[in-house]
Design an enzyme around this catalytic site. Structure first.
Site, PDB file in Angstrom:
ATOM      1  N   CYS A   2     -36.157-121.003  36.977  1.00  0.00           N
ATOM      2  CA  CYS A   2     -35.551-121.271  35.695  1.00  0.00           C
ATOM      3  C   CYS A   2     -34.809-120.033  35.164  1.00  0.00           C
ATOM      4  O   CYS A   2     -35.251-118.914  35.315  1.00  0.00           O
ATOM      5  CB  CYS A   2     -36.551-121.701  34.621  1.00  0.00           C
ATOM      6  SG  CYS A   2     -37.526-123.103  35.101  1.00  0.00           S
ATOM      7  N   ARG A  27     -31.575-119.144  40.013  1.00  0.00           N
ATOM      8  CA  ARG A  27     -32.975-119.162  39.590  1.00  0.00           C
ATOM      9  C   ARG A  27     -33.551-120.577  39.547  1.00  0.00           C
ATOM     10  O   ARG A  27     -34.759-120.760  39.381  1.00  0.00           O
ATOM     11  CB  ARG A  27     -33.113-118.542  38.189  1.00  0.00           C
ATOM     12  CG  ARG A  27     -32.622-117.122  38.095  1.00  0.00           C
ATOM     13  CD  ARG A  27     -32.768-116.604  36.691  1.00  0.00           C
ATOM     14  NE  ARG A  27     -34.163-116.499  36.322  1.00  0.00           N
ATOM     15  CZ  ARG A  27     -34.930-115.455  36.583  1.00  0.00           C
ATOM     16  NH1 ARG A  27     -34.427-114.420  37.200  1.00  0.00           N
ATOM     17  NH2 ARG A  27     -36.189-115.438  36.228  1.00  0.00           N
ATOM     18  N   TRP A  76     -35.949-125.065  37.482  1.00  0.00           N
ATOM     19  CA  TRP A  76     -36.598-125.232  38.776  1.00  0.00           C
ATOM     20  C   TRP A  76     -37.949-125.857  38.426  1.00  0.00           C
ATOM     21  O   TRP A  76     -38.819-125.190  37.887  1.00  0.00           O
ATOM     22  CB  TRP A  76     -36.771-123.869  39.465  1.00  0.00           C
ATOM     23  CG  TRP A  76     -37.256-123.944  40.877  1.00  0.00           C
ATOM     24  CD1 TRP A  76     -36.484-124.017  42.001  1.00  0.00           C
ATOM     25  CD2 TRP A  76     -38.619-123.913  41.332  1.00  0.00           C
ATOM     26  NE1 TRP A  76     -37.284-124.034  43.127  1.00  0.00           N
ATOM     27  CE2 TRP A  76     -38.598-123.982  42.744  1.00  0.00           C
ATOM     28  CE3 TRP A  76     -39.858-123.836  40.678  1.00  0.00           C
ATOM     29  CZ2 TRP A  76     -39.744-123.978  43.523  1.00  0.00           C
ATOM     30  CZ3 TRP A  76     -41.012-123.828  41.458  1.00  0.00           C
ATOM     31  CH2 TRP A  76     -40.947-123.903  42.862  1.00  0.00           C
ATOM     32  N   ASN A 102     -38.912-120.322  30.454  1.00  0.00           N
ATOM     33  CA  ASN A 102     -39.016-120.010  31.875  1.00  0.00           C
ATOM     34  C   ASN A 102     -40.427-119.486  32.098  1.00  0.00           C
ATOM     35  O   ASN A 102     -40.870-118.585  31.391  1.00  0.00           O
ATOM     36  CB  ASN A 102     -37.952-118.941  32.208  1.00  0.00           C
ATOM     37  CG  ASN A 102     -38.217-118.220  33.500  1.00  0.00           C
ATOM     38  OD1 ASN A 102     -38.798-118.777  34.424  1.00  0.00           O
ATOM     39  ND2 ASN A 102     -37.779-116.981  33.585  1.00  0.00           N
ATOM     40  N   GLY A 103     -41.168-120.103  33.015  1.00  0.00           N
ATOM     41  CA  GLY A 103     -42.537-119.654  33.279  1.00  0.00           C
ATOM     42  C   GLY A 103     -43.482-120.833  33.333  1.00  0.00           C
ATOM     43  O   GLY A 103     -43.042-121.977  33.504  1.00  0.00           O
ATOM     44  N   GLU A 484     -37.490-111.864  59.836  1.00  0.00           N
ATOM     45  CA  GLU A 484     -36.438-112.010  58.820  1.00  0.00           C
ATOM     46  C   GLU A 484     -35.366-112.999  59.291  1.00  0.00           C
ATOM     47  O   GLU A 484     -34.928-113.869  58.523  1.00  0.00           O
ATOM     48  CB  GLU A 484     -35.832-110.636  58.491  1.00  0.00           C
ATOM     49  CG  GLU A 484     -34.667-110.640  57.519  1.00  0.00           C
ATOM     50  CD  GLU A 484     -34.975-111.239  56.149  1.00  0.00           C
ATOM     51  OE1 GLU A 484     -36.139-111.545  55.856  1.00  0.00           O
ATOM     52  OE2 GLU A 484     -34.024-111.432  55.379  1.00  0.00           O
ATOM     53  N   LYS A 488     -34.321-116.512  57.374  1.00  0.00           N
ATOM     54  CA  LYS A 488     -32.941-116.818  56.940  1.00  0.00           C
ATOM     55  C   LYS A 488     -32.541-118.212  57.432  1.00  0.00           C
ATOM     56  O   LYS A 488     -31.975-119.006  56.713  1.00  0.00           O
ATOM     57  CB  LYS A 488     -31.930-115.814  57.505  1.00  0.00           C
ATOM     58  CG  LYS A 488     -31.917-114.456  56.892  1.00  0.00           C
ATOM     59  CD  LYS A 488     -31.189-114.348  55.578  1.00  0.00           C
ATOM     60  CE  LYS A 488     -32.050-114.478  54.376  1.00  0.00           C
ATOM     61  NZ  LYS A 488     -33.111-113.607  54.082  1.00  0.00           N
ATOM     62  N   GLU A 491     -34.422-120.931  55.513  1.00  0.00           N
ATOM     63  CA  GLU A 491     -34.004-120.994  54.105  1.00  0.00           C
ATOM     64  C   GLU A 491     -32.699-121.747  53.907  1.00  0.00           C
ATOM     65  O   GLU A 491     -32.605-122.606  53.034  1.00  0.00           O
ATOM     66  CB  GLU A 491     -33.777-119.567  53.560  1.00  0.00           C
ATOM     67  CG  GLU A 491     -35.016-118.844  53.121  1.00  0.00           C
ATOM     68  CD  GLU A 491     -34.670-117.446  52.607  1.00  0.00           C
ATOM     69  OE1 GLU A 491     -35.073-117.123  51.482  1.00  0.00           O
ATOM     70  OE2 GLU A 491     -34.003-116.674  53.315  1.00  0.00           O
ATOM     71  N   HIS A 507     -49.666-117.275  74.049  1.00  0.00           N
ATOM     72  CA  HIS A 507     -50.969-117.639  73.481  1.00  0.00           C
ATOM     73  C   HIS A 507     -50.854-118.899  72.631  1.00  0.00           C
ATOM     74  O   HIS A 507     -51.556-119.043  71.635  1.00  0.00           O
ATOM     75  CB  HIS A 507     -51.534-116.472  72.667  1.00  0.00           C
ATOM     76  CG  HIS A 507     -51.821-115.273  73.503  1.00  0.00           C
ATOM     77  ND1 HIS A 507     -52.851-115.223  74.411  1.00  0.00           N
ATOM     78  CD2 HIS A 507     -51.184-114.095  73.619  1.00  0.00           C
ATOM     79  CE1 HIS A 507     -52.844-114.054  75.022  1.00  0.00           C
ATOM     80  NE2 HIS A 507     -51.834-113.349  74.564  1.00  0.00           N
ATOM     81  N   LYS A 606     -34.389-117.896  43.648  1.00  0.00           N
ATOM     82  CA  LYS A 606     -34.311-116.507  44.085  1.00  0.00           C
ATOM     83  C   LYS A 606     -35.430-115.648  43.512  1.00  0.00           C
ATOM     84  O   LYS A 606     -36.006-114.831  44.180  1.00  0.00           O
ATOM     85  CB  LYS A 606     -32.959-115.916  43.690  1.00  0.00           C
ATOM     86  CG  LYS A 606     -32.780-114.526  44.255  1.00  0.00           C
ATOM     87  CD  LYS A 606     -31.354-114.110  44.250  1.00  0.00           C
ATOM     88  CE  LYS A 606     -31.169-112.795  44.969  1.00  0.00           C
ATOM     89  NZ  LYS A 606     -31.413-112.920  46.417  1.00  0.00           N
TER      90      LYS A 606
HETATM   91  C1  G6P Z   1     -37.736-115.504  46.977  1.00  0.00           C
HETATM   92  C2  G6P Z   1     -36.343-115.225  47.531  1.00  0.00           C
HETATM   93  C3  G6P Z   1     -36.416-114.270  48.718  1.00  0.00           C
HETATM   94  C4  G6P Z   1     -37.135-112.992  48.307  1.00  0.00           C
HETATM   95  C5  G6P Z   1     -38.521-113.302  47.720  1.00  0.00           C
HETATM   96  C6  G6P Z   1     -39.130-112.061  47.089  1.00  0.00           C
HETATM   97  O1  G6P Z   1     -38.456-116.248  47.867  1.00  0.00           O
HETATM   98  O2  G6P Z   1     -35.710-116.428  47.908  1.00  0.00           O
HETATM   99  O3  G6P Z   1     -35.109-113.946  49.153  1.00  0.00           O
HETATM  100  O4  G6P Z   1     -37.263-112.164  49.423  1.00  0.00           O
HETATM  101  O5  G6P Z   1     -38.408-114.274  46.680  1.00  0.00           O
HETATM  102  O6  G6P Z   1     -38.352-111.687  45.976  1.00  0.00           O
HETATM  103  P1  G6P Z   1     -38.281-110.240  45.409  1.00  0.00           P
HETATM  104  O7  G6P Z   1     -37.366-110.343  44.239  1.00  0.00           O
HETATM  105  O8  G6P Z   1     -39.667-109.844  45.014  1.00  0.00           O
HETATM  106  O9  G6P Z   1     -37.741-109.352  46.487  1.00  0.00           O
END
Ligand code: G6P
Length: 611
Positions: A2, A27, A76, A102-103, A484, A488, A491, A507, A606
């Protein structure tokens, strides 16, 4: 999770609010809404399910809501499905108060019960409607917005950034926050509220960081802050150094593409910010050589990609500084009752500096009297403010949900820490130190060179467009890149993928390899290439289609790989910085091919400010 905005000034509020929400859409983007005070003592609300463009259409770009003071929200969903009815803002019963939030209000069910017994009725499933009606309850009792909000704060549990309009107070907004971000910017006769800086960067760079439970009374060009006893709190304005351009797409098709291309600069800026007189210097970040000498163990806590940057840092720190490092997910650390250890430095890595689990992990470490260091991108964010020391990465605003440039800058911070600890602990020769420092300065150019070959990755993505399962394997730092790269892909392209330490594949997961399964091997560690290569051969024998990311012209790799992606050579310790670039591009192009919303992938947000 949010995004909220607020505006009061001379302009029509709704278009400014929509513009701000557009910058915050990362957000949350399942519904959005606006509330504007129309100057005739009415609060008018417009809400729409779906992305912000729906609200834009519904309000004719904001023209349908007249007035110079308003609040907005992009959602969200937490409580209640994404729908117009659950979208914010929410009203009290007589439509004299409207609020965005938001929260999460944790005790909302209990509060809803109590308010219902007082005669309140509820039209939505949200905790925000409960919050709005709780403010209404106290406002009717005290007749004063600040007192009403102070009572709200004392009554609710959870996290919130709340902005409220009162019909009785035209051209004014009241706001409060606890553990959810909120900044308030001022410029001339205007004032802006936002969950994050990009939303207001175009209008002002002078902002107040609202502290937990501080109540803000926002008027044209003026903000007054109160504590819960309604005493005025004096606060200083902070000047933001980011430029407005950095929150725009700048001709790129997606923010993610733009942000990937910013990586050479961001890496350079982060490196430069850490070097003074030719040496890594941490004295400005609250970590003196004396402090470092006392540290016997390091625990890194983080979420998502920041956690992955921590895993890469672990390999580099242990190798160079010979110090034990543990990397933990913040959501685990915070609840597992970690053992207090005064010789342990807890490093929290976070782009936003607001991730709820990472903030809670930081607080847990502080409660246990451990020294803390934050590696954060957003100035003045909660984690930055609460940690004992803070090192800012220089990534600038990152808008795409899937992080690229912030991750790259976090890697650099990890290398710098390793070099610094190695010098203080005397585990590195001057020669090696200089060699690595000079290698660090070549990374931007090498990243640039990989980005220039992006068409070859685009071609590879088109060949892989029909793959249903992808495996990433590597060893050491290469494994850190794999986790990572796999994230990606999940996501933004919604392709199922797994990352495994290459030696672990047999394994269990090898049973999933069948004809045509794509296995991407990362082969950047000279001493481990042959080992990972044998694991790739094992999958090839079972029908896998092999892609290899490597930095040499090793014939052995060519003999095994169906596709070879070559990046420039770098020291194995810094391999993540280069190997991750083709993996980011691969996920990006696959996402584009599938017609996904690259910058706003489904179900994600995000900045995760709820646990
Ligand atoms: C969300 C984002 C990721 C990010 C993670 C941690 O899941 O989509 O891209 O790595 O949060 O966020 P931060 O702001 O703590 O790095």
């Amino acid at each position: 999770m949010c995004g909220i905005v607020g505006y009061v000034g001379e302009k029509q509020a709704a278009p400014v609010l929509l513009d701000g929400l557009e910058k915050l859409e990362y957000r949350g983007y399942d519904s959005a809404g606006l509330a504007v005070l129309d100057g005739k003592n009415n609060i008018n609300i417009a809400r729409a399910k779906g992305k912000l463009c729906e609200l834009f259409k519904k309000t004719d770009g904001g023209k349908a809501l007249e007035g110079v003071c308003g609040i907005g929200h992009t959602r969200w969903a937490t409580h209640g499905e994404p729908s117009e009815n659950n979208a914010h803002p929410h009203f009290n019963d007589d439509k004299t108060i409207a609020a965005v939030h938001n929260g999460i209000i944790e005790n909302y069910a209990e509060l809803k019960g109590k308010l219902s017994r007082q005669g309140y009725e509820f039209y939505s499933e949200t905790d925000t409607e409960v919050a709005t009606k709780l403010v209404d309850y106290y406002y009717k009792k005290h007749g004063d917005p600040v007192r009403a909000i102070a009572n709200f704060v004392l009554r609710v549990r959870g996290s919130y950034a709340l902005a409220v309009l009162f019909k009785d107070y035209p051209d004014q907004i009241f706001a409060v926050r606890k553990d959810s971000p909120m900044i308030i910017g001022v410029a001339g006769g205007e004032a802006f509220i936002a969950s994050d800086v990009p939303a207001i960067l175009k209008y002002t760079k002078s902002v107040y960081y609202v502290a937990n439970t501080e109540i803000a009374h926002v008027e044209k060009g003026k903000v007054t802050f109160y504590n819960l006893d309604k005493e005025v709190v004096e606060k200083d304005l902070t000047e933001i150094t980011w430029n407005a351009q950095s929150a725009e797409k700048d001709g790129y098709e997606h923010f993610m593409l733009k942000e990937m291309h910013e990586q050479p600069r961001v890496v350079k800026d982060t490196v430069n910010g850490l070097i003074k007189d030719g040496k890594i210097d941490f004295s400005d970040f609250g970590l003196s050589d004396k402090d470092i000498a006392k540290v016997k163990h390091i625990t890194v806590v983080a979420c998502g990609s920041a956690y992955h940057a921590g895993v890469a840092a672990q390999y580099v720190l242990e190798e160079l500084a010979r110090i034990p490092v543990r990397v933990e997910l913040s959501s685990e650390f915070r609840y597992r009752n970690p053992v207090a250890d005064k010789n342990c430095l807890v490093i929290v890595i976070s782009q936003s500096g607001e991730t709820a689990d990472s903030l809670a992990a930081l607080r847990e470490a502080k409660k246990l009297k451990m020294k803390t260091l934050a590696i954060v991108n957003v100035l003045g964010s909660s984690i930055a403010r609460e940690a004992d020391g803070v090192l800012y990465t220089k990534a600038g605003p990152e808008i795409a949900v899937a992080t690229t440039k912030a991750y790259s800058s976090q890697l650099i911070a990890g290398y710098a820490l390793a070099l610094k600890f190695a010098t203080v602990r005397n585990t590195i020769t001057q020669e090696r130190y200089k060699e690595l420092l000079s290698e660090l300065s070549t990374l931007p150019e090498k990243i640039e060179c990989i980005l220039k070959q992006k068409e070859s990755i685009q071609h590879f993505a088109s060949e892989a467009a029909n793959k249903k399962n992808v495996f990433f394997i590597g060893r050491g730092v290469d494994y850190a890149v794999c986790i990572e790269g796999s994230l990606k892909l999940k996501e933004i392209s919604y392709v199922h993928s797994e990352a495994y330490a290459a030696g672990e594949l047999k394994h269990g997961p090898i049973s999933l390899i069948e004809d045509g399964t794509l296995v991407i091997g990362v082969l950047m560690q000279e001493n481990l290439i042959e080992k990972t290569l044998s694991n790739l051969v094992e999958t090839k024998s079972r029908g896998a289609y092999i892609a290899a990311v490597t930095c040499g012209d090793d014939k052995k790799v060519e003999n095994v790989a169906d596709v070879k992606i070559t990046v420039p050579y770098t020291d194995g310790l810094f391999a993540a910085s280069l190997a991750v670039i083709p993996l980011q591009l691969f996920a990006y192009y696959l996402s584009v091919l599938k017609g996904n919303d690259v910058d706003k992938p489904r179900n994600l947000a995000k900045s995760v400010t709820v646990e």
